[in-house]
Motif scaffolding. Structure first.
Motif, short mmCIF file in Angstrom:
data_model
loop_
_atom_site.label_atom_id
_atom_site.label_comp_id
_atom_site.label_asym_id
_atom_site.label_seq_id
_atom_site.Cartn_x
_atom_site.Cartn_y
_atom_site.Cartn_z
N SER A 1 -38.89 3.93 -17.64
CA SER A 1 -39.00 2.55 -18.10
C SER A 1 -38.61 1.58 -16.99
CB SER A 1 -38.13 2.33 -19.34
OG SER A 1 -36.75 2.38 -19.03
N TYR A 2 -37.68 1.99 -16.12
CA TYR A 2 -37.32 1.17 -14.96
C TYR A 2 -38.56 0.95 -14.08
CZ TYR A 2 -35.79 0.44 -10.12
OH TYR A 2 -35.67 -0.02 -8.83
N VAL A 3 -39.28 2.04 -13.78
CA VAL A 3 -40.46 1.92 -12.92
C VAL A 3 -41.54 1.08 -13.60
CG1 VAL A 3 -42.24 3.17 -11.65
CG2 VAL A 3 -39.93 4.09 -11.77
N ALA A 4 -41.71 1.25 -14.91
CA ALA A 4 -42.69 0.45 -15.65
C ALA A 4 -42.36 -1.04 -15.52
CB ALA A 4 -42.71 0.87 -17.12
N PHE A 5 -41.10 -1.38 -15.75
CA PHE A 5 -40.66 -2.78 -15.70
C PHE A 5 -40.82 -3.34 -14.29
CE2 PHE A 5 -37.22 -5.96 -15.22
CZ PHE A 5 -37.62 -6.88 -16.19
N ILE B 1 -54.90 1.58 -21.20
CA ILE B 1 -54.62 2.68 -20.30
C ILE B 1 -53.11 2.81 -20.23
CG2 ILE B 1 -54.99 3.57 -17.98
CD1 ILE B 1 -57.45 2.94 -19.69
N ILE B 2 -52.62 4.00 -20.49
CA ILE B 2 -51.18 4.16 -20.54
C ILE B 2 -50.72 5.12 -19.46
CG2 ILE B 2 -49.26 4.78 -22.05
CD1 ILE B 2 -52.42 4.14 -23.72
N PRO B 3 -50.46 4.63 -18.22
CA PRO B 3 -49.89 5.52 -17.23
C PRO B 3 -48.48 5.88 -17.66
CG PRO B 3 -50.83 3.60 -16.19
CD PRO B 3 -50.80 3.36 -17.66
N ARG B 4 -48.10 7.15 -17.62
CA ARG B 4 -46.76 7.60 -17.99
C ARG B 4 -46.11 8.18 -16.75
NH1 ARG B 4 -43.10 9.70 -17.06
NH2 ARG B 4 -44.25 11.59 -16.74
N PHE B 5 -44.88 7.78 -16.55
CA PHE B 5 -44.24 8.27 -15.37
C PHE B 5 -42.76 8.22 -15.55
CE2 PHE B 5 -45.69 3.98 -15.21
CZ PHE B 5 -44.51 3.31 -15.25
N GLY B 6 -42.03 8.86 -14.62
CA GLY B 6 -40.61 8.64 -14.59
C GLY B 6 -39.77 9.88 -14.62
N ARG B 7 -38.52 9.68 -15.00
CA ARG B 7 -37.51 10.69 -14.83
C ARG B 7 -37.89 12.04 -15.40
NH1 ARG B 7 -31.35 10.37 -16.04
NH2 ARG B 7 -30.98 12.50 -16.18
N SER C 1 -36.39 13.58 -6.55
CA SER C 1 -35.74 12.96 -7.71
C SER C 1 -35.01 11.67 -7.36
CB SER C 1 -34.76 13.96 -8.36
OG SER C 1 -35.47 15.08 -8.83
N ASN C 2 -35.66 10.82 -6.59
CA ASN C 2 -35.11 9.49 -6.32
C ASN C 2 -35.57 8.59 -7.48
OD1 ASN C 2 -33.85 7.36 -5.10
ND2 ASN C 2 -35.42 7.05 -3.53
N LEU C 3 -34.80 8.61 -8.58
CA LEU C 3 -35.29 8.10 -9.85
C LEU C 3 -35.41 6.58 -9.91
CD1 LEU C 3 -33.24 10.45 -12.19
CD2 LEU C 3 -35.55 10.77 -11.33
N TYR C 4 -34.50 5.88 -9.25
CA TYR C 4 -34.50 4.41 -9.33
C TYR C 4 -34.88 3.84 -7.97
CZ TYR C 4 -32.27 4.88 -13.88
OH TYR C 4 -32.01 5.21 -15.18
N ASP C 5 -36.16 3.76 -7.72
CA ASP C 5 -36.67 3.33 -6.43
C ASP C 5 -37.80 2.33 -6.66
OD1 ASP C 5 -37.58 3.00 -3.86
OD2 ASP C 5 -37.94 5.13 -3.46
N LYS C 6 -37.60 1.08 -6.23
CA LYS C 6 -38.64 0.07 -6.43
C LYS C 6 -39.95 0.45 -5.74
CE LYS C 6 -35.89 -4.12 -7.18
NZ LYS C 6 -35.61 -5.50 -6.71
N ALA C 7 -39.85 1.24 -4.68
CA ALA C 7 -41.07 1.64 -3.97
C ALA C 7 -41.98 2.47 -4.85
CB ALA C 7 -40.69 2.42 -2.70
N SER C 8 -41.46 3.06 -5.92
CA SER C 8 -42.29 3.86 -6.83
C SER C 8 -43.36 3.02 -7.50
CB SER C 8 -41.41 4.52 -7.89
OG SER C 8 -40.51 5.44 -7.31
N ALA C 9 -43.15 1.71 -7.56
CA ALA C 9 -44.16 0.84 -8.16
C ALA C 9 -45.49 0.95 -7.42
CB ALA C 9 -43.67 -0.61 -8.17
#
Length: 291
Positions: free
Chosen positions: A80-84, A274-280, A45-53
């Motif tokens: 939405s953070y990871v999407a952005f 294509i709508i990848p969905r991801f996140g918290r 649950s490392n929710l705000y991680d730029k590496a997730s991109a």
């Protein structure tokens, strides 16, 4: 960190609704989120991680290999953070749907960042508190001690402080500001829809950066901010999901033809959304994108 169906089955319902409208949809659990295990040595649950991109870019590679060429990323909150953040580094992203964003940038340990400090605590929007002042029940809760005055005061001070600092800078924004980054994406041809629950505390954050109803972005027609009435952070109230799902399908149908940046062969299938969905609050296809 919800498991694969997402909060109140929202991601399942969203994926099925968009698929029924003719779009190819991928629900993706990032490493360490939902049902997907973290990389060795990294926490859950490392929710705000730029590496997730990078997880999302690998998923896009897999979809592009199947002929997909038009990519729209969406997520709630840290999703939405990871999407952005992915859109900033991945030129194949053509669209964003950012829902109840509480932070679109995260710089751990940065001193004096009142937004980061404030948004780690859940409150309500300033507009909610303004309306609550005229409701007797709100005053009864205050008298009973059921209102966290310290939390509310801290949030209001954070918002006021951010506005004061911007005013002292004569309204100028640096090239690295959130607004400037969003404008660069829009100039690149990325369309963006922000969906904001009217009572959600992330409303203060996005309105500060983009203006009420996105007015600070009015020079960019590809950007739109819509409000979800009488809604909480994860669209759990009656009618919330239906409102959001209708808005998603309507937005996708109205999107302009994208500038295709994918790697599909010229004689391959026509572009798909294509709508990848991801996140918290992830749902998911496990770690398929990592295999």
């Amino acid at each position: 960190g919800n498991y694969r169906i997402g909060p109140h089955r929202f991601y399942v319902n969203a994926a099925r609704t968009m698929a029924a409208a003719g779009y190819q949809v991928l629900r993706l659990d990032l490493a360490g989120i939902g049902d997907s295990e973290p990389e060795p040595g990294k926490p859950w649950s490392n929710l705000y991680d730029k590496a997730s991109a990078q997880d999302v870019r690998v998923a896009i590679d897999a979809l592009a290999a199947r002929g997909c060429r038009d990519f729209v990323l969406m997520g709630i909150c840290s999703g939405s953070y990871v999407a952005f953040q992915t859109a900033l580094v991945e030129p194949r992203v053509n669209g964003l749907v950012l829902m109840n964003s509480r932070l679109l940038e995260w710089m751990p340990g940065k001193a004096g960042d009142t937004w980061q400090n404030s948004m780690t605590q859940y409150a309500k929007s300033t507009d909610y508190y303004r309306r609550a002042m005229f409701r007797p029940e709100a005053w009864r809760k205050l008298v009973r001690g059921d209102v966290d005055l310290r939390l509310i005061a801290g949030r209001l001070l954070a918002v006021a402080g951010a506005r004061l600092r911007r005013a002292m800078a004569l309204g100028g924004e640096g090239r690295q500001s959130l607004g400037a980054k969003m404008r660069r994406l829009c100039r690149r041809g990325v369309d963006a829809l922000m969906l904001v629950s009217d009572n959600d505390d992330g409303r203060d954050y996005v309105e500060f950066h983009f203006g009420p109803a996105g007015r600070r972005m009015r020079a960019h027609p590809g950007f739109r901010m819509d409000y979800v009435p009488d809604a909480d952070h994860t669209f759990s109230r009656p009618g919330n999901q239906r409102f959001v799902l209708d808005a998603l399908v309507r937005h996708l149908a109205q999107r302009p033809a994208p500038t295709v940046r994918g790697t599909a062969p010229a004689n391959g299938p026509q572009p798909d959304a294509i709508i990848p969905r991801f996140g918290r609050r992830s749902s998911s296809v496990g770690r398929a994108a990592h295999s």
